[in-house]
Scaffold this active site. Structure first.
Site, mmCIF file in Angstrom:
data_model
loop_
_atom_site.group_PDB
_atom_site.id
_atom_site.type_symbol
_atom_site.label_atom_id
_atom_site.label_comp_id
_atom_site.label_asym_id
_atom_site.label_seq_id
_atom_site.Cartn_x
_atom_site.Cartn_y
_atom_site.Cartn_z
ATOM 1 N N HIS A 9 -2.617 4.388 9.644
ATOM 2 C CA HIS A 9 -1.315 5.030 9.901
ATOM 3 C C HIS A 9 -1.467 6.383 10.583
ATOM 4 C CE1 HIS A 9 -0.536 2.182 6.633
ATOM 5 N NE2 HIS A 9 0.751 2.260 6.862
ATOM 6 N N HIS B 135 9.994 -4.001 5.160
ATOM 7 C CA HIS B 135 10.401 -2.603 5.028
ATOM 8 C C HIS B 135 10.566 -1.946 6.388
ATOM 9 C CE1 HIS B 135 5.964 -2.113 5.112
ATOM 10 N NE2 HIS B 135 6.042 -0.794 5.132
ATOM 11 N N GLU C 277 3.410 -5.298 9.028
ATOM 12 C CA GLU C 277 2.153 -5.187 8.277
ATOM 13 C C GLU C 277 1.721 -6.537 7.706
ATOM 14 O OE1 GLU C 277 2.360 -0.474 7.008
ATOM 15 O OE2 GLU C 277 2.886 -1.961 5.501
ATOM 16 N N HIS D 74 0.834 -1.225 0.000
ATOM 17 C CA HIS D 74 0.000 0.000 0.000
ATOM 18 C C HIS D 74 0.864 1.270 0.000
ATOM 19 C CE1 HIS D 74 -0.113 -0.740 4.643
ATOM 20 N NE2 HIS D 74 0.824 0.153 4.386
HETATM 21 C C1 DHB Z 1 5.974 3.365 2.617
HETATM 22 C C2 DHB Z 1 5.501 2.098 2.984
HETATM 23 C C3 DHB Z 1 4.377 1.988 3.808
HETATM 24 O O1 DHB Z 1 3.857 0.795 4.223
HETATM 25 C C4 DHB Z 1 3.692 3.121 4.231
HETATM 26 O O2 DHB Z 1 2.582 2.961 4.989
HETATM 27 C C5 DHB Z 1 4.175 4.377 3.882
HETATM 28 C C6 DHB Z 1 5.314 4.500 3.071
HETATM 29 C C7 DHB Z 1 7.163 3.517 1.706
HETATM 30 O O3 DHB Z 1 7.876 2.535 1.428
HETATM 31 O O4 DHB Z 1 7.380 4.646 1.228
HETATM 32 FE FE FE Z 2 2.233 1.067 5.702
#
Ligand code: DHB
Ligand code: FE
Length: 286
Positions: free
Chosen positions: A59, A192, A239, A12
């Protein structure tokens, strides 16, 4: 009775919203990612779901750190979004199915999942970006039930808890009287980390293990604690809890129809999957 046609897993990342607005689908950076949705579009055109149950994490648009439910279910007939500060266009509202929401809420509470029920709920990029990727046309041909899982403020629910939460929703869907076709969606991930000393961290080997295990043996992933998960996937890799709930809701026989894994999209390892859900054939008594 409602039928769960299958599941979709999608990243997302907000930057996708800007790429869509600027029509960058064929740009070399974006093409391998957007191509991963060709199969999703084909499959959705074939299976024609009426409703999507969307497991996602908020978020900070609807819930913030002062009040953050572990599990919350939307119970509205429309969900609006707002500017979150990412510099992307605000999504148009998405229609809801409040009657189905209340059926799920009743079943969850009866099943000892004491969820927060939200008759008003703003949805953020974790819902709107996967929706825009899956249904890129000018109108939403589908209603949603958004289901929030806390992946933001520790303590987080365990992988096992999220799998069981999804299973409870899957059973509730299968007991719904209306003849609806339902797709379940898990958003976010995979590995991430957006901040701190390991910002930019990605773990391809572990992501691929997860994508293999989640299809036929999701229980194998429940041996990891949340702290193990942060270590393996980065602080936002949690997530994946949304994916565990999506997998749990697939209560039939599950097969992977399509997988696209691409690094990076922004700071994230982006995975797109389609899982088919085939009802178990009831065995005749011997
Ligand atoms: C990014 C990834 C995410 O899951 C999010 O909520 C906001 C930004 C990113 O990789 O930029
Ligand atoms: Fe996210």
């Amino acid at each position: 009775m409602a039928t769960i046609v299958g599941g979709v897993g999608s990243t997302h990342v907000p930057a996708i919203g800007k790429a869509i607005a600027e029509k960058k689908h064929n740009d070399p950076y974006w093409k391998p990612f957007f191509k991963g949705f060709d199969y999703v579009h084909y499959w959705l055109a074939r299976t024609r779901p009426d409703v999507a149950v969307v497991f996602y994490n908020d978020h900070g648009l609807n819930f913030f750190l002062d009040k953050l439910p572990t599990f919350a279910v939307g119970a509205a007939n429309e969900y609006r979004s707002e500017d979150e500060g990412w510099g992307i266009p605000v999504s148009r509202p998405i229609p809801g199915d409040a009657t189905l929401s209340w059926h799920l809420i009743n079943a969850l509470v009866a099943d000892e999942f004491d969820v927060t029920m939200c008759q008003e709920m703003l949805i953020d990029h974790a819902v709107t970006i996967p929706m825009a990727l899956m249904w890129p046309g000018p109108v939403w041909p589908i209603k949603i039930v958004p289901v929030e899982i806390n992946t933001v403020q520790h303590p987080l629910p365990s992988l096992e808890r999220c799998l069981k939460f999804g299973r409870s929703i899957g059973r509730a869907l299968e007991s719904y009287e209306q003849d609806l076709r339902v797709v379940v969606i898990g958003t976010g991930g995979l590995s991430h980390q957006l901040d701190g000393a390991r910002a930019g961290f990605i773990n391809k080997e572990f992501d691929l293990l997860c994508l293999d295990k989640i299809v036929a043996e999701p229980e194998a992933l429940t041996r990891y604690s949340i702290h193990d998960w942060v270590k393996e996937t980065g602080s936002q890799g949690v997530e994946f809890l949304n994916w565990m709930a999506m997998r749990g809701a697939l209560t039939g026989r599950v097969s992977e129809l399509n997988r696209n894994y691409h690094i990076p999209i922004s700071n994230t390892a982006a995975a797109t999957v389609v899982y088919e859900n085939q009802k178990e054939v009831a065995r005749k008594a011997a």
